[in-house]
Design an enzyme around this catalytic site. Structure first.
Site, PDB file in Angstrom:
ATOM      1  N   SER A   4       5.040  11.529  -5.466  1.00  0.00           N
ATOM      2  CA  SER A   4       4.823  10.420  -4.535  1.00  0.00           C
ATOM      3  C   SER A   4       3.348  10.288  -4.205  1.00  0.00           C
ATOM      4  O   SER A   4       2.541  11.155  -4.533  1.00  0.00           O
ATOM      5  CB  SER A   4       5.603  10.680  -3.247  1.00  0.00           C
ATOM      6  OG  SER A   4       4.967  11.724  -2.533  1.00  0.00           O
ATOM      7  N   LYS A   5       3.047   9.185  -3.534  1.00  0.00           N
ATOM      8  CA  LYS A   5       1.668   8.942  -3.125  1.00  0.00           C
ATOM      9  C   LYS A   5       1.169  10.092  -2.246  1.00  0.00           C
ATOM     10  O   LYS A   5       0.017  10.495  -2.337  1.00  0.00           O
ATOM     11  CB  LYS A   5       1.604   7.622  -2.364  1.00  0.00           C
ATOM     12  CG  LYS A   5       0.253   7.369  -1.728  1.00  0.00           C
ATOM     13  CD  LYS A   5       0.124   5.970  -1.232  1.00  0.00           C
ATOM     14  CE  LYS A   5      -0.760   5.879   0.000  1.00  0.00           C
ATOM     15  NZ  LYS A   5      -1.979   6.656  -0.040  1.00  0.00           N
ATOM     16  N   ARG A   6       2.070  10.629  -1.433  1.00  0.00           N
ATOM     17  CA  ARG A   6       1.674  11.720  -0.554  1.00  0.00           C
ATOM     18  C   ARG A   6       1.190  12.948  -1.340  1.00  0.00           C
ATOM     19  O   ARG A   6       0.252  13.623  -0.949  1.00  0.00           O
ATOM     20  CB  ARG A   6       2.820  12.101   0.386  1.00  0.00           C
ATOM     21  CG  ARG A   6       2.408  12.000   1.838  1.00  0.00           C
ATOM     22  CD  ARG A   6       3.590  12.189   2.774  1.00  0.00           C
ATOM     23  NE  ARG A   6       4.709  11.337   2.395  1.00  0.00           N
ATOM     24  CZ  ARG A   6       5.982  11.751   2.358  1.00  0.00           C
ATOM     25  NH1 ARG A   6       6.280  12.991   2.645  1.00  0.00           N
ATOM     26  NH2 ARG A   6       6.940  10.903   2.034  1.00  0.00           N
ATOM     27  N   ASP A  50      -2.314  12.270  -2.419  1.00  0.00           N
ATOM     28  CA  ASP A  50      -3.249  12.419  -1.295  1.00  0.00           C
ATOM     29  C   ASP A  50      -3.484  13.899  -0.992  1.00  0.00           C
ATOM     30  O   ASP A  50      -4.600  14.338  -0.754  1.00  0.00           O
ATOM     31  CB  ASP A  50      -2.695  11.734  -0.041  1.00  0.00           C
ATOM     32  CG  ASP A  50      -2.646  10.215  -0.208  1.00  0.00           C
ATOM     33  OD1 ASP A  50      -3.297   9.718  -1.166  1.00  0.00           O
ATOM     34  OD2 ASP A  50      -1.966   9.545   0.579  1.00  0.00           O
TER      35      ASP A  50
END
Ligand code: GLU
Length: 510
Positions: A264-266, A269
């Site tokens: 995921s994007k998380r 990051d």
């Protein structure tokens, strides 16, 4: 056999995740090999999730990857429109057809009715309550209410949705090209909404109707859609389109680096890598996310690394151009297991693709970096520098970070090397090297090396002992591309001049 036609059908709810790009890529590779058509269909029936700019982003991202469409909202085609919101008028008749044939029904339930149903069922010990063949009997729908009541509600304009009537206790089989036969009992399926009270179809109805109308032969999409496939199979059957049903292939998930769940994007990051192809700024929150392109990845490398997430060529080869991938790709070699993403490996792919390119291909981008650093230089020289640097760099931006010394004299010298290699006899030995090289007529790597070795022999120093020191005195750095080729590119005058400066200015600290 009819022409192969596949579609990529994103919903414009945000930027395209790299998993989405991988889905588009596999469709593209599959269809290009079979010389079929590739269609972009924008699935924007859910107005509440529509995000401004997302469609444009999707098109730009795939363009960057060199994934081209034969039909789509941006290129037209014979099966348009290609945005579901513009096809709104087409869907209702199929929902009506399903009601007429007894495969769908009107449901007037309010959100409160639905909540009450869930509460009731939970209280009765049902773990995941759903609107299905059991609960529908106690709800506000045309199967449970009298015909008069239904007509009255319809005439009164009471809002309703249209739900599919899932048959009781039937085996529904999906033939998946990746997983083989997937069989579910229809009792596990719920009566999904096909048509909403806002006059829009849901994803399920629109998706099946459009695949049928657009003559799609193969549905290749992410694994998250596998649970919907039995419902889609039933819709084909109920609409009388069983013979036109496409083949299905559900692609494995792209997993977090540790294999623990979907990437995921998380994760990006948290671990410092992009999960989107291009930079994206959310129009509502203003939050921005970085993209592979802007991070310095070549489209070729990005495509190559995505191709190997879930597919393999059957041997250990890893480097492929998109043309080679088209040639080699087959659904049979798509795996069932989720594919772990590894950013280190992504960097390796970029490095390898930088090596595979001609220096000319980096000329414009590198010259613009040079321009930003106030360097003007002739193309011939810049190309030589690129040719040397591209062997070891991961990004084009590294050309400057690792090789600014080709254009500027070093400002300081790697102290570690100086401390280790500088001896009392060094100034004298370096003086001799300068003299030897000054006399050299053919300033080529080979001759530079031969002359240097010759000088070492005549002056009784160990040639190996000074190589790294010479690099440091000329470039400031302890490491870099092939030593004598570096000197060749820097040029005779500049090399000897830098050595002279070094002899005067070097201070060995510590
Ligand atoms: N609109 C769906 C999505 O956003 C498409 C799924 C499919 O390909 O059927 O992924």
């Amino acid at each position: 056999m009819s022409k192969v036609r596949v579609r990529f059908a994103p919903s414009p709810t945000g930027p395209l995740h790299m998993g989405g790009v991988r889905t588009a890529l596999f469709n593209y590779l599959f269809v290009k090999k079979l010389k079929g058509d590739f269609i972009l269909r924008v699935e924007d029936t859910d107005q509440t999730r529509y995000v401004q700019g997302a469609e444009d982003y999707i098109i730009k991202a795939l363009e960057w990857c060199n994934i081209q469409f034969d039909e789509g909202p941006h290129v037209g085609g014979d099966f348009g429109p290609y945005r579901q919101s513009e096809r709104k008028a087409m869907y209702r008749q199929y929902a009506d057809q399903l009601i007429k044939s007894g495969h769908a029904y009107y449901a007037f339930d309010t959100p409160d009715d639905l909540n009450a149903m869930r509460e009731r069922m939970k209280a009765a010990g049902v773990a995941s309550p759903q609107y299905d063949h059991i609960s529908r009997e106690h709800m506000q729908n045309s199967l449970a209410l009298s015909e008069d009541e239904v007509v009255k509600r319809l005439n009164d304009g009471v809002p309703y949705v249209i739900r599919i009537k899932i048959p009781r206790n039937e085996e529904v089989k999906v033939n998946d090209q990746v997983r083989g036969w997937v069989v579910v009992n229809s009792n596990q399926l719920d009566d999904k909404v096909l048509f909403k009270s806002d006059g829009m179809p849901t994803y399920h109805l629109a998706n099946v109707v459009d695949d049928y109308l657009m003559k799609i032969t193969h549905v290749i999409r992410g694994e998250e859609w596998l649970p919907s496939a039995p419902l889609h199979v039933l819709l084909y059957k109920f609409l009388g389109w069983e013979n036109e049903m496409p083949e299905f292939a559900h692609l494995p998930l792209i997993l977090k680096p540790d294999g623990n769940g979907k990437l995921s994007k998380r994760d990006g990051d948290r671990l410092g890598f992009p999960v989107f192809p291009l930079n994206w700024t959310d129009p509502k929150t203003g939050e921005s996310s970085s993209g592979y392109k802007e991070r310095g990845f070549l489209a070729e490398a990005f495509v190559n690394l995505l191709a190997l997430l879930g597919w393999n060529p059957g041997n250990n080869e890893e480097l492929f151009s998109i043309e080679q991938l088209i040639e080699l790709f087959s659904i049979e070699r798509v795996g069932k297991a989720g594919a772990k993403f590894n950013y280190e490996k992504a960097l390796w792919f970029n490095q390898q693709h930088i090596r595979l390119k001609k220096p000319e291909e980096f000329l414009t981008s590198f010259k613009s970096i040079l321009g930003n650093n106030n360097i003007t230089s002739n193309d011939e020289f810049v190309l030589k520098v690129i040719a040397l640097l591209q062997e070891k760099t991961t990004f084009v931006s590294d050309f400057w970070e690792q090789g600014s010394y080709f254009f500027n004299k070093p400002k300081d010298y790697d102290q570690k090397v100086l401390r280790k290699k500088w001896k009392d006899t060094t100034p004298n030995d370096v003086e001799n090297v300068i003299n030897t090289w000054s006399e050299l007529e053919d300033w080529s790597a080979e001759k530079i090396e031969a002359a240097y070795k010759n000088c070492a022999e005549q002056n009784s120093f160990n040639p190996g002992g000074y190589m790294q020191l010479l690099r440091t005195l000329i470039t400031g750095k302890s490491a870099g591309p092939s030593l004598f080729e570096t000197f060749e590119v820097i040029g005779k005058e500049e090399v000897t001049n830098r050595l002279q400066i070094a002899l005067q200015s070097v201070e060995v600290n510590g």
